[in-house]
Design an enzyme around this catalytic site. Structure first.
Site, PDB file in Angstrom:
ATOM      1  N   LYS A  52      -2.920   4.122 -25.685  1.00  0.00           N
ATOM      2  CA  LYS A  52      -2.282   5.328 -25.148  1.00  0.00           C
ATOM      3  C   LYS A  52      -3.274   6.503 -25.148  1.00  0.00           C
ATOM      4  O   LYS A  52      -3.928   6.751 -26.168  1.00  0.00           O
ATOM      5  CB  LYS A  52      -1.061   5.658 -26.012  1.00  0.00           C
ATOM      6  CG  LYS A  52      -0.284   6.837 -25.508  1.00  0.00           C
ATOM      7  CD  LYS A  52       0.900   7.123 -26.400  1.00  0.00           C
ATOM      8  CE  LYS A  52       1.532   8.436 -25.977  1.00  0.00           C
ATOM      9  NZ  LYS A  52       2.554   8.877 -26.907  1.00  0.00           N
ATOM     10  N   ASN A  81       5.943   5.742  -6.719  1.00  0.00           N
ATOM     11  CA  ASN A  81       6.549   6.643  -5.730  1.00  0.00           C
ATOM     12  C   ASN A  81       8.062   6.477  -5.772  1.00  0.00           C
ATOM     13  O   ASN A  81       8.596   5.760  -6.619  1.00  0.00           O
ATOM     14  CB  ASN A  81       5.989   6.367  -4.325  1.00  0.00           C
ATOM     15  CG  ASN A  81       6.204   4.924  -3.930  1.00  0.00           C
ATOM     16  OD1 ASN A  81       7.340   4.461  -3.857  1.00  0.00           O
ATOM     17  ND2 ASN A  81       5.127   4.189  -3.705  1.00  0.00           N
ATOM     18  N   LYS A 130      -3.186  -1.314  12.015  1.00  0.00           N
ATOM     19  CA  LYS A 130      -2.750  -2.453  11.183  1.00  0.00           C
ATOM     20  C   LYS A 130      -2.277  -3.641  12.029  1.00  0.00           C
ATOM     21  O   LYS A 130      -1.789  -4.620  11.502  1.00  0.00           O
ATOM     22  CB  LYS A 130      -1.672  -1.996  10.195  1.00  0.00           C
ATOM     23  CG  LYS A 130      -2.148  -0.809   9.314  1.00  0.00           C
ATOM     24  CD  LYS A 130      -1.258  -0.561   8.127  1.00  0.00           C
ATOM     25  CE  LYS A 130      -1.669   0.728   7.412  1.00  0.00           C
ATOM     26  NZ  LYS A 130      -1.243   0.780   6.024  1.00  0.00           N
ATOM     27  N   LYS A 171      -0.959   3.948  12.784  1.00  0.00           N
ATOM     28  CA  LYS A 171      -0.792   2.810  11.858  1.00  0.00           C
ATOM     29  C   LYS A 171      -0.449   1.534  12.631  1.00  0.00           C
ATOM     30  O   LYS A 171      -0.914   0.448  12.300  1.00  0.00           O
ATOM     31  CB  LYS A 171       0.302   3.103  10.830  1.00  0.00           C
ATOM     32  CG  LYS A 171      -0.177   4.054   9.750  1.00  0.00           C
ATOM     33  CD  LYS A 171       0.920   4.478   8.798  1.00  0.00           C
ATOM     34  CE  LYS A 171       0.368   5.535   7.843  1.00  0.00           C
ATOM     35  NZ  LYS A 171       1.371   6.232   7.067  1.00  0.00           N
TER      36      LYS A 171
HETATM   37  O1  PMT Z   1      12.834   1.754  -0.683  1.00  0.00           O
HETATM   38  P1  PMT Z   1      13.716   2.855  -0.132  1.00  0.00           P
HETATM   39  O2  PMT Z   1      14.095   3.863  -1.175  1.00  0.00           O
HETATM   40  O3  PMT Z   1      14.891   2.321   0.614  1.00  0.00           O
HETATM   41  O4  PMT Z   1      12.838   3.680   0.918  1.00  0.00           O
HETATM   42  C1  PMT Z   1      12.474   3.088   2.125  1.00  0.00           C
HETATM   43  C2  PMT Z   1      11.008   3.402   2.491  1.00  0.00           C
HETATM   44  C3  PMT Z   1      10.857   4.899   2.739  1.00  0.00           C
HETATM   45  C4  PMT Z   1      10.063   2.983   1.359  1.00  0.00           C
HETATM   46  C5  PMT Z   1      10.702   2.577   3.793  1.00  0.00           C
HETATM   47  O5  PMT Z   1      11.578   2.970   4.801  1.00  0.00           O
HETATM   48  C6  PMT Z   1       9.264   2.816   4.249  1.00  0.00           C
HETATM   49  O6  PMT Z   1       8.955   3.712   4.992  1.00  0.00           O
HETATM   50  N1  PMT Z   1       8.312   1.945   3.788  1.00  0.00           N
HETATM   51  C7  PMT Z   1       6.881   2.101   4.002  1.00  0.00           C
HETATM   52  C8  PMT Z   1       6.324   3.054   2.975  1.00  0.00           C
HETATM   53  C9  PMT Z   1       4.815   3.215   3.120  1.00  0.00           C
HETATM   54  O7  PMT Z   1       4.090   2.807   2.244  1.00  0.00           O
HETATM   55  O8  PMT Z   1       4.447   3.713   4.236  1.00  0.00           O
HETATM   56  P2  PMT Z   1       2.875   4.011   4.619  1.00  0.00           P
HETATM   57  O9  PMT Z   1       2.988   4.828   5.836  1.00  0.00           O
HETATM   58  O10 PMT Z   1       2.175   4.548   3.444  1.00  0.00           O
HETATM   59  O11 PMT Z   1       2.293   2.575   4.936  1.00  0.00           O
HETATM   60  C10 PMT Z   1       2.301   2.008   6.242  1.00  0.00           C
HETATM   61  C11 PMT Z   1       2.536   0.519   6.176  1.00  0.00           C
HETATM   62  O12 PMT Z   1       1.477  -0.113   5.473  1.00  0.00           O
HETATM   63  C12 PMT Z   1       3.825   0.131   5.487  1.00  0.00           C
HETATM   64  O13 PMT Z   1       4.387  -0.946   6.183  1.00  0.00           O
HETATM   65  C13 PMT Z   1       3.344  -0.288   4.094  1.00  0.00           C
HETATM   66  O14 PMT Z   1       4.200  -1.296   3.540  1.00  0.00           O
HETATM   67  C14 PMT Z   1       1.973  -0.854   4.387  1.00  0.00           C
HETATM   68  N2  PMT Z   1       1.007  -0.706   3.281  1.00  0.00           N
HETATM   69  C15 PMT Z   1       0.692   0.512   2.780  1.00  0.00           C
HETATM   70  C16 PMT Z   1      -0.244   0.617   1.774  1.00  0.00           C
HETATM   71  C17 PMT Z   1      -0.844  -0.554   1.259  1.00  0.00           C
HETATM   72  N3  PMT Z   1      -1.755  -0.491   0.289  1.00  0.00           N
HETATM   73  N4  PMT Z   1      -0.518  -1.740   1.756  1.00  0.00           N
HETATM   74  C18 PMT Z   1       0.411  -1.842   2.751  1.00  0.00           C
HETATM   75  O15 PMT Z   1       0.720  -2.938   3.209  1.00  0.00           O
END
Ligand code: PMT
Length: 403
Positions: free
Chosen positions: A287, A208, A342, A338
């Protein structure tokens, strides 16, 4: 930033003295009062007048010269210092201080001060690597003196290697960090940052847009505030912040495993990373070649990755876990879900479709949501500022827990 701070700058004799002139100018711009003590040798490289003009203070050189004030100079300078910086610090001055020799104004004042003393060594590579110098440095470090490591490069003596005094901008940053409020001292904080990548075959992967900026700024702030900081990062182009233990991972499963390794020992977990929720079910060992199919389609089957935050949220005990929510719509509703699912202590929601927010930019626009639906929206600000707000909140939560 350094208003009302008294910095005593000890200047010993080496060609790097010219950089200390720049340092004085930078310190003055930050509002510091700077008192310069020069050794006799230092005055051979730059005249005291240069330092006097920039510091707007008399320059101190001679133990037994005409006094500038009617007090005992080495004692008053020593007492006045909020911070003592020796830059450049020669092998000679380091050796004298390490062995307790106080035979000039600089060494005597260092001996008499109770303030933190920081050395910025500058010398020829062979001198710097000499076991005697290294032993003196180690010994002084053991006693609590701090060192800003010299850089590696071509030195004035035409040798290449370590010994070049740290750049004034880096010394200034070190000084600024020294005055930071260490309100997270004794805490252990894990920060996850960046994207994860999930391989499809040896040459392709899915990922991403996360650049790691948000997580790295948080880790930087956490370390500045004295926390032992572990930064678990997916692939990024970011420079690691100072004083942070950086562990690089690729996949979500790897990120999970590293969090698991350090979690039991931490006080706080901040999940700023954007881990891939899914990974290809089968990773081709070779590949994947184009196939002439009628439909011109390639279907890849995906399976769920572990949800790191949710897993550790379930077993968090009295630890604090802070989550992020990256959304493009229904920001508050999804983020609140969330937060609950979580088991976060609070969640930092960002609408990644907004300009100046979310992925890649140096700024973010966040809403912090706490339990019981309490939330606060913040205007656009630098990610380092967002990091400060997040860590301020964590300090309040830690204080409340300790009560
Ligand atoms: O890195 P930058 O370019 O500075 O951008 C910052 C950011 C947009 C990445 C950051 O501000 C942000 O929002 N991070 C969380 C991104 C994310 O995965 O969000 P989510 O809504 O999908 O997940 C919710 C939470 O669960 C997050 O804290 C994530 O870290 C966590 N998660 C998600 C999926 C997973 N498999 N395991 C996790 O722990």
């Amino acid at each position: 930033m350094l208003k009302d701070k008294n910095i005593v700058l000890g200047v010993s004799g080496g060609i790097a003295v010219y950089k200390s002139v720049d340092l004085v100018s930078r310190l003055k711009k930050q509002g510091a009062n700077v008192d310069v003590i020069m050794t006799e040798a230092a005055t051979k490289f730059v005249t005291p007048l240069t330092f006097q003009t920039l510091s707007l203070n008399p320059v101190y050189i001679d133990m037994f010269g005409e006094p500038k004030n009617y007090d005992v100079e080495h004692i008053s300078l020593a007492e006045r210092a909020d911070l003592f910086v020796i830059a450049p610090a020669t092998a000679n001055i380091i050796g004298k201080i390490a062995t307790g020799i106080a035979d000039n104004l600089l060494t005597t004042t260092v001996m008499a001060t109770k303030s933190k003393v920081i050395f910025a060594p500058a010398m020829n590579t062979n001198m710097y690597l000499n076991p005697i110098v290294q032993k003196n440095i180690s010994y002084l470090k053991e006693l609590g003196y701090e060192f800003i490591d010299p850089g590696t490069g071509m030195l004035a003596c035409q040798t290449y290697g370590p010994g070049r005094m740290a750049e004034p901008v880096d010394i200034l940053q070190y000084i600024l960090d020294s005055f930071y409020n260490k309100d997270l001292r004794d805490k252990k904080i894990i920060v996850t940052a960046g994207p994860t990548i999930e391989p499809i075959d040896p040459v392709r992967y899915i990922t991403n847009h996360s650049s790691g900026k948000m997580g790295y700024r948080i880790a930087e702030e956490s370390a500045k505030r004295g926390a032992e900081t572990i930064l678990i990062s997916g692939p990024t182009h970011m420079e690691p912040p100072n004083n942070v233990k950086l562990i690089k991972v690729n996949t979500t499963k790897e990120m999970f495993n590293v969090v698991e390794k350090y979690f039991s020992d931490c006080d706080v977990l901040i999940k700023a990373a954007a881990p891939s929720d899914y990974r290809p079910k089968n990773v081709s060992e070779t590949k994947i070649k184009k196939k002439a199919t009628k439909k011109d389609e390639l279907n890849i089957e995906f399976i769920r990755n572990p949800d790191i935050a949710a897993h550790f949220g379930k077993i968090k005990g009295d630890k604090i876990i802070v989550g992020f929510a990256a959304e493009t719509n229904n920001l508050l509703k999804y983020a609140e879900k969330k937060l609950k699912d979580k088991n976060f202590d609070f969640i930092v929601a960002n609408d990644v479709s907004k300009t100046g927010a979310g992925f890649k930019s140096d700024t973010n626009i966040v809403t912090i949501i706490e339990n019981e639906g309490k939330f606060k929206e913040y205007p656009i600000m630098d990610k380092s500022q967002v990091a400060k707000i997040i860590l301020d909140k964590i300090v309040s939560l830690l204080d409340a827990k300790a009560r």
